[in-house]
Design an enzyme around this catalytic site. Structure first.
Site, PDB file in Angstrom:
ATOM      1  N   VAL A   9      -1.985  -8.614   5.063  1.00  0.00           N
ATOM      2  CA  VAL A   9      -1.648  -7.230   4.327  1.00  0.00           C
ATOM      3  C   VAL A   9      -2.759  -6.949   3.475  1.00  0.00           C
ATOM      4  O   VAL A   9      -3.410  -7.966   3.180  1.00  0.00           O
ATOM      5  CB  VAL A   9      -0.110  -7.391   3.904  1.00  0.00           C
ATOM      6  CG1 VAL A   9       0.933  -7.392   5.123  1.00  0.00           C
ATOM      7  CG2 VAL A   9       0.187  -8.493   3.045  1.00  0.00           C
ATOM      8  N   SER A  10      -2.608  -5.686   3.002  1.00  0.00           N
ATOM      9  CA  SER A  10      -3.807  -5.452   2.058  1.00  0.00           C
ATOM     10  C   SER A  10      -3.498  -5.457   0.818  1.00  0.00           C
ATOM     11  O   SER A  10      -4.377  -5.753  -0.121  1.00  0.00           O
ATOM     12  CB  SER A  10      -4.005  -3.775   2.277  1.00  0.00           C
ATOM     13  OG  SER A  10      -4.487  -3.570   3.543  1.00  0.00           O
ATOM     14  N   THR A  11      -2.174  -5.603   0.284  1.00  0.00           N
ATOM     15  CA  THR A  11      -1.921  -5.807  -1.175  1.00  0.00           C
ATOM     16  C   THR A  11      -0.852  -6.901  -1.313  1.00  0.00           C
ATOM     17  O   THR A  11      -0.462  -7.337  -0.493  1.00  0.00           O
ATOM     18  CB  THR A  11      -1.286  -4.539  -1.727  1.00  0.00           C
ATOM     19  OG1 THR A  11      -0.189  -4.272  -1.190  1.00  0.00           O
ATOM     20  CG2 THR A  11      -2.262  -3.495  -1.309  1.00  0.00           C
ATOM     21  N   GLN A  14       2.892  -6.420  -0.515  1.00  0.00           N
ATOM     22  CA  GLN A  14       3.287  -6.319   0.922  1.00  0.00           C
ATOM     23  C   GLN A  14       3.895  -7.519   1.499  1.00  0.00           C
ATOM     24  O   GLN A  14       3.202  -8.643   0.868  1.00  0.00           O
ATOM     25  CB  GLN A  14       2.259  -5.684   1.706  1.00  0.00           C
ATOM     26  CG  GLN A  14       1.828  -4.016   1.458  1.00  0.00           C
ATOM     27  CD  GLN A  14       0.610  -3.610   2.315  1.00  0.00           C
ATOM     28  OE1 GLN A  14      -0.642  -4.270   2.149  1.00  0.00           O
ATOM     29  NE2 GLN A  14       0.845  -2.571   2.959  1.00  0.00           N
TER      30      GLN A  14
END
Length: 189
Positions: A9-11, A14
């Site tokens: 996931v990007s962050t 998340q």
């Protein structure tokens, strides 16, 4: 042959649970799933690099979506090419891509192009929203909210007069570098 999974996931906010559950449902052991919270625009992702260092010929990597491998066409194709050169199979959702066939190459290129397009659309929407907020909200400020209010900085300056930078940092729950940055600036914040 070993089956591995990769979830990303990007962050930090998340959650990886859904991807990990989907990968385990495809028969990958939880011990063989590499996961991380990091943007797909970077190619030096630690969990991905670790996975790339241990996969060998005949192994398989399972991801839930192609954009988990990267967010740009170049990055995705580079990763797939490296895996193909090692004779590692890549399964995305319910599809696997055979780069040795024309149809496999076409499908991979189309899917990777859509992943990059999706990323570009997200960036465009975010930039549009920021521009709108700057235009319509005079109090809008981009970036992270400041941890210290002006009153806290004043108190920190006063405390710093009788204490070290490290002691001040601990007292105000900030890094010593932050203390140094504030103390080296004039009082107009």
């Amino acid at each position: 042959m070993t089956r591995y999974g990769y979830a990303r996931v990007s962050t930090l906010k998340q959650d990886l649970t859904e991807q990990i559950d989907e990968i385990t449902a495809k028969g990958v052991s939880k011990d063989n799933i590499f996961s991380e919270k990091m943007t797909g625009t970077k190619s030096n992702r630690p969990a991905w690099l670790n996975l790339m260092s241990i996969v060998k010929s005949g192994d398989e990597i399972v991801v839930t979506k192609l954009d988990r491998l990267g967010r740009s066409l170049q990055v995705i194709l580079k990763e797939i090419d490296q895996l193909t050169a090692k004779n590692v199979k890549v399964t995305v959702g319910n599809m696997s891509f055979d780069r040795s066939t024309a149809v496999g190459k076409l499908m991979l290129n189309v899917m990777a192009s859509f992943a990059e397009f999706e990323r570009d659309m997200i960036v465009d929407r975010m930039q549009g929203a920021r521009a709108y907020r700057r235009k319509t909200d005079p109090s809008y400020q981009e970036g992270r909210k400041r941890k210290l209010t002006p009153q806290m900085v004043d108190a920190m300056r006063e405390y710093y007069q009788n204490h070290t930078q490290v002691q001040t940092a601990k007292a105000f729950n900030v890094s010593p570098r932050t203390v140094g940055n504030y103390m080296s600036k004039p009082k107009n914040y």
